[in-house]
Design a protein around this motif. Structure first.
Motif, PDB file in Angstrom:
ATOM      1  N   TYR A  91      -9.900   8.996  -8.545  1.00 23.66           N
ATOM      2  CA  TYR A  91      -9.052   8.111  -7.751  1.00 23.66           C
ATOM      3  C   TYR A  91      -9.428   8.189  -6.274  1.00 23.66           C
ATOM      4  O   TYR A  91     -10.058   9.162  -5.825  1.00 23.66           O
ATOM      5  CB  TYR A  91      -7.575   8.472  -7.946  1.00 23.66           C
ATOM      6  CG  TYR A  91      -7.142   8.404  -9.388  1.00 23.66           C
ATOM      7  CD1 TYR A  91      -6.891   7.182 -10.001  1.00 23.66           C
ATOM      8  CD2 TYR A  91      -6.988   9.562 -10.158  1.00 23.66           C
ATOM      9  CE1 TYR A  91      -6.500   7.110 -11.332  1.00 23.66           C
ATOM     10  CE2 TYR A  91      -6.603   9.497 -11.484  1.00 23.66           C
ATOM     11  CZ  TYR A  91      -6.363   8.267 -12.066  1.00 23.66           C
ATOM     12  OH  TYR A  91      -5.990   8.198 -13.382  1.00 23.66           O
ATOM     13  N   TRP A 147      -9.006   8.516  -2.218  1.00 29.59           N
ATOM     14  CA  TRP A 147      -8.248   9.331  -1.270  1.00 29.59           C
ATOM     15  C   TRP A 147      -8.538   8.847   0.138  1.00 29.59           C
ATOM     16  O   TRP A 147      -9.483   8.095   0.371  1.00 29.59           O
ATOM     17  CB  TRP A 147      -8.610  10.808  -1.412  1.00 29.59           C
ATOM     18  CG  TRP A 147      -8.240  11.399  -2.736  1.00 29.59           C
ATOM     19  CD1 TRP A 147      -8.859  11.169  -3.932  1.00 29.59           C
ATOM     20  CD2 TRP A 147      -7.143  12.278  -3.011  1.00 29.59           C
ATOM     21  NE1 TRP A 147      -8.214  11.860  -4.935  1.00 29.59           N
ATOM     22  CE2 TRP A 147      -7.168  12.545  -4.396  1.00 29.59           C
ATOM     23  CE3 TRP A 147      -6.166  12.872  -2.225  1.00 29.59           C
ATOM     24  CZ2 TRP A 147      -6.248  13.383  -5.015  1.00 29.59           C
ATOM     25  CZ3 TRP A 147      -5.239  13.706  -2.828  1.00 29.59           C
ATOM     26  CH2 TRP A 147      -5.287  13.959  -4.205  1.00 29.59           C
ATOM     27  N   SER A 148      -7.729   9.303   1.085  1.00 30.94           N
ATOM     28  CA  SER A 148      -7.883   8.864   2.471  1.00 30.94           C
ATOM     29  C   SER A 148      -9.028   9.570   3.190  1.00 30.94           C
ATOM     30  O   SER A 148      -9.392   9.185   4.290  1.00 30.94           O
ATOM     31  CB  SER A 148      -6.575   9.097   3.248  1.00 30.94           C
ATOM     32  OG  SER A 148      -6.235  10.481   3.250  1.00 30.94           O
ATOM     33  N   ARG A 186      -4.443   7.326  -2.644  1.00 32.28           N
ATOM     34  CA  ARG A 186      -4.164   5.913  -2.417  1.00 32.28           C
ATOM     35  C   ARG A 186      -3.546   5.261  -3.651  1.00 32.28           C
ATOM     36  O   ARG A 186      -3.893   5.598  -4.788  1.00 32.28           O
ATOM     37  CB  ARG A 186      -5.446   5.164  -2.059  1.00 32.28           C
ATOM     38  CG  ARG A 186      -6.155   5.680  -0.811  1.00 32.28           C
ATOM     39  CD  ARG A 186      -5.339   5.493   0.429  1.00 32.28           C
ATOM     40  NE  ARG A 186      -6.142   5.610   1.643  1.00 32.28           N
ATOM     41  CZ  ARG A 186      -5.651   5.647   2.858  1.00 32.28           C
ATOM     42  NH1 ARG A 186      -4.338   5.559   3.040  1.00 32.28           N
ATOM     43  NH2 ARG A 186      -6.438   5.754   3.911  1.00 32.28           N
ATOM     44  N   SER A 191       0.839  -1.198   0.000  1.00 34.92           N
ATOM     45  CA  SER A 191       0.000   0.000   0.000  1.00 34.92           C
ATOM     46  C   SER A 191       0.873   1.246   0.000  1.00 34.92           C
ATOM     47  O   SER A 191       1.937   1.279   0.622  1.00 34.92           O
ATOM     48  CB  SER A 191      -0.919   0.007   1.229  1.00 34.92           C
ATOM     49  OG  SER A 191      -1.791  -1.099   1.202  1.00 34.92           O
ATOM     50  N   ASP A 237       0.631   5.657   0.227  1.00 33.72           N
ATOM     51  CA  ASP A 237      -0.078   6.913   0.426  1.00 33.72           C
ATOM     52  C   ASP A 237       0.744   8.015  -0.224  1.00 33.72           C
ATOM     53  O   ASP A 237       1.945   8.146   0.046  1.00 33.72           O
ATOM     54  CB  ASP A 237      -0.278   7.216   1.912  1.00 33.72           C
ATOM     55  CG  ASP A 237      -1.315   6.311   2.548  1.00 33.72           C
ATOM     56  OD1 ASP A 237      -2.224   5.858   1.818  1.00 33.72           O
ATOM     57  OD2 ASP A 237      -1.222   6.043   3.758  1.00 33.72           O
ATOM     58  N   VAL A 271      -5.303   3.909  -7.056  1.00 37.31           N
ATOM     59  CA  VAL A 271      -6.533   3.156  -6.815  1.00 37.31           C
ATOM     60  C   VAL A 271      -7.706   3.946  -7.380  1.00 37.31           C
ATOM     61  O   VAL A 271      -7.940   5.087  -6.973  1.00 37.31           O
ATOM     62  CB  VAL A 271      -6.735   2.898  -5.311  1.00 37.31           C
ATOM     63  CG1 VAL A 271      -8.049   2.177  -5.062  1.00 37.31           C
ATOM     64  CG2 VAL A 271      -5.562   2.089  -4.760  1.00 37.31           C
ATOM     65  N   LYS A 291      -1.075   1.441  -5.090  1.00 37.76           N
ATOM     66  CA  LYS A 291      -0.501   0.116  -4.859  1.00 37.76           C
ATOM     67  C   LYS A 291       0.767  -0.037  -5.696  1.00 37.76           C
ATOM     68  O   LYS A 291       0.807   0.380  -6.858  1.00 37.76           O
ATOM     69  CB  LYS A 291      -1.494  -0.985  -5.259  1.00 37.76           C
ATOM     70  CG  LYS A 291      -2.731  -1.084  -4.391  1.00 37.76           C
ATOM     71  CD  LYS A 291      -2.448  -1.739  -3.065  1.00 37.76           C
ATOM     72  CE  LYS A 291      -3.722  -1.947  -2.262  1.00 37.76           C
ATOM     73  NZ  LYS A 291      -3.449  -2.553  -0.929  1.00 37.76           N
TER      74      LYS A 291
END
Length: 270
Positions: free
Chosen positions: A234, A236-237, A182, A165, A167, A225, A184
């Protein structure tokens, strides 16, 4: 020998063997219980909580094709630039016009489609064969998409693997307002990159200075992501996402998760 009256009186009193002895006051026991509860809670926390162990590195949003330099096949003097930075070009489109040593007008074309990153050639400038005319970020690959290229110091990249993962702190979207983007990890380069290789990916030696700071980095490719409900497209947190689409050539700071670790293991060095 003379004795004081108080001493003689105390001597006559019987020993109070059956009287209770107060070893600690109630306030002292409360303090002991509080300390025990705190220590027990700290032990449980150190065994159950998992801390994220990550590595931080700079990167840039771009396309899988990276950047390529359009070079002049002719020697001569520049007459006119036909494109400018941020302009989209198609394969075969003229990007500059030159006058060769025989006085003939020559046109330099882009062999691929993409977005112009830099066009530093000026009218009257003498151009040699193989000299860069413009730098183009390629968008003509079959799997074209927006992704992040992250340059991790080689000594910190050993434990990175696809699927980790990531950030991303995006320079044009303050994390305090919009959170983190986010992603990968999709691939990790097996060997460190030279400064020339970094420059070819990010659009020149000047830009490469931010990612190659003395230690050769390894390239980590990060796929973003997707999130259809976000204005940017996309994930986001936070629920509040940027109201605009993300642009390529945007600087990012990546935090790549290596593993999780309990505080107890961290203290023991495991």
């Amino acid at each position: 020998m003379q004795f004081r009256y108080q001493a003689l009186q105390r001597k006559r009193e019987p020993d109070e063997l059956d009287a209770p002895v107060l070893l600690a006051s109630p306030r002292g026991w409360i303090a002991v219980f509080v300390v025990m509860i705190v220590l027990g809670g700290a032990l449980v926390w150190s065994l159950t909580v998992h801390l994220r162990v990550s590595v931080a590195a700079p990167g840039v949003l771009t396309h899988p094709g990276g950047t390529s330099q359009v070079q002049s096949p002719y020697a001569g003097m520049a007459e006119r630039m036909l494109v400018k930075p941020a302009q989209q070009v198609r394969a075969g489109q003229p990007v500059a016009r030159l006058q060769d040593t025989d006085g003939r007008t020559r046109t330099v074309t882009s062999p691929f489609a993409g977005q112009v990153i830099s066009a530093t050639l000026t009218a009257g400038q003498i151009v040699g064969v193989g000299e860069t005319v413009v730098t183009v970020e390629r968008t003509d690959l079959p799997d074209d998409r927006l992704l992040a290229l992250v340059f991790v110091p080689a000594d910190q990249a050993a434990r990175l693997h696809p699927g980790s993962s990531v950030d991303l702190s995006v320079s044009t979207a303050p994390p305090a307002a919009f959170g983190l983007l986010r992603g990968k990890v999709t691939s990790v380069a097996p060997y460190p990159l030279t400064r020339e290789a970094v420059a070819a990916l990010v659009g020149g030696d000047l830009a490469a200075g931010r990612f190659h700071t003395g230690k050769a980095p390894r390239l980590v490719t990060v796929d973003l992501v997707p999130d259809a409900g976000s204005a940017s497209g996309y994930a986001w947190s936070t629920a509040k996402t940027p109201p605009v689409h993300l642009a390529s050539q945007t600087s990012v700071s990546a935090s790549i998760q290596l593993r999780t670790q309990t505080p107890f293991d961290l203290v023991l060095g495991r």
